[in-house]
Design an enzyme around this catalytic site. Structure first.
Site, short mmCIF file in Angstrom:
data_model
loop_
_atom_site.label_atom_id
_atom_site.label_comp_id
_atom_site.label_asym_id
_atom_site.label_seq_id
_atom_site.Cartn_x
_atom_site.Cartn_y
_atom_site.Cartn_z
N CYS A 223 0.38 -1.48 -0.13
CA CYS A 223 0.04 -0.27 0.09
C CYS A 223 0.96 1.30 0.18
O CYS A 223 1.64 1.72 0.93
CB CYS A 223 -0.81 -0.35 0.89
N CYS B 242 -0.65 3.74 -6.78
CA CYS B 242 -1.48 3.41 -5.58
C CYS B 242 -1.76 1.71 -6.00
O CYS B 242 -1.95 1.15 -7.56
CB CYS B 242 -2.59 4.26 -5.89
N1 DGL Z 1 -3.89 0.67 -1.48
C1 DGL Z 1 -3.68 2.44 -1.36
C2 DGL Z 1 -2.59 2.79 -1.45
O1 DGL Z 1 -2.13 1.85 -2.38
C3 DGL Z 1 -5.06 2.67 -2.33
C4 DGL Z 1 -6.18 2.57 -0.79
C5 DGL Z 1 -6.69 3.45 -0.50
O2 DGL Z 1 -6.98 4.51 -0.61
O3 DGL Z 1 -6.55 2.47 1.25
O4 DGL Z 1 -1.96 3.76 -2.22
#
Ligand code: DGL
Length: 291
Positions: A69, A200
């Protein structure tokens, strides 16, 4: 095991690349779906949620955790590495996705160390798309200024993109409206980027729709392969850590929300059967007990 953490199921895009590049290892994937998206949350809350997830992965036997993430990598990684691990888990490692992505954006080989690796002489314009929190952190800007000071960076927050993916809204006029709202300022700024990083985990699922809106000459980088090739290199440089990893090709998937929902989404994304389990993180357990 190698723990792979994401706020939601988008992190499976990174896991998929890790498994393809390094299939011999055991993987435990944790999606904190009950509390996703993280992208518009405060710094303290993102740190708290990430810490709970990482600690859970440690307790399950992960010696190395990858924060797939970006929001967690930009908001929680530094405190985890500099404050939490030395005091509480000196033998464990947590790695994020920002440094490897910046190396790829700058065209540098894996393992670049600011201050030791000569900075890239690359020039031109590159862009990063991310959640509000990722972009507000300026983590990509800080790393790029160290590793490739002559590259100009456009950073663009993409509100609701992750939520659209979590809701399965990958195309159609409504989704296109939100995509254009973030892409137009990047493409029409008068400084067209040669490369755009999807910063993301959820955004690769929007790739066909994004591709249709971006001019053909602009390269779009997703993080899965970038992170996988950099992890391979990191493990070669850290044989003590590599030696601790299980090699039974185990794959385990856990989520903090409904397991059937997660399994269905995950199967669609990975193109193979996936049986997720629901888990409860420590704070969630405490909260529900005190209710
Ligand atoms: N998975 C998160 C990232 O890579 C984005 C999704 C979220 O906002 O939780 O930033």
């Amino acid at each position: 095991m190698i723990g792979v953490f994401d706020s939601g199921f988008g992190g499976l895009t990174v896991l998929d690349s890790l498994v393809k590049a390094l299939p011999q290892y055991d993987y435990l994937f944790l999606a904190d779906s009950a509390r996703a998206p993280y992208g518009a949350r405060s710094l303290d809350v993102i740190y708290e949620f990430t810490l709970e997830s990482v600690e859970w992965l440690f307790d399950e036997g992960c010696t190395l955790v990858i924060l797939a993430c970006n929001t967690a990598s930009t908001r929680a990684l530094r405190n985890l590495q500099q404050l939490h691990l030395p005091k509480h888990r000196p033998d464990r490692r947590v790695l994020g996705v920002v440094r490897p992505s910046v190396e790829a954006l700058a065209g540098l080989p894996p393992g670049a160390v600011p201050g030791r690796t000569p900075p890239s002489s690359a020039t031109g314009v590159v862009a990063v798309l991310g959640t509000e929190s990722t972009i507000a952190s300026d983590s990509y800007g800080m790393e790029l200024r160290k590793l490739a000071p002559h590259l100009e960076l456009i950073q663009q927050a993409c509100p609701l993109w992750a939520a659209l993916v979590e809701a399965g809204e990958l195309d159609g006029p409504g989704t296109e409206w939100f995509l254009r709202r973030a892409l137009d300022p990047v493409l029409n700024s008068g400084r067209r980027p040669q490369r755009i990083l999807l910063g993301c985990t959820h955004y690769p699922l929007l790739l066909p729709a994004i591709r249709s809106l971006v001019p053909a000459g602009v390269e779009i980088l997703a993080q899965g392969e970038v992170v996988a090739s950099r992890l391979k290199n990191w493990l070669e440089r850290h044989p003590d850590q590599e030696a601790r990893l299980g090699r039974s090709a185990l794959r385990r998937f856990v989520t903090t929300d409904d397991a059937a929902w997660f399994s269905a989404r995950g199967e669609k994304l990975l193109g193979r059967p996936l049986a997720a389990e629901r888990i409860r993180l420590a704070a969630c357990r405490t909260r529900s007990l005190s209710r």
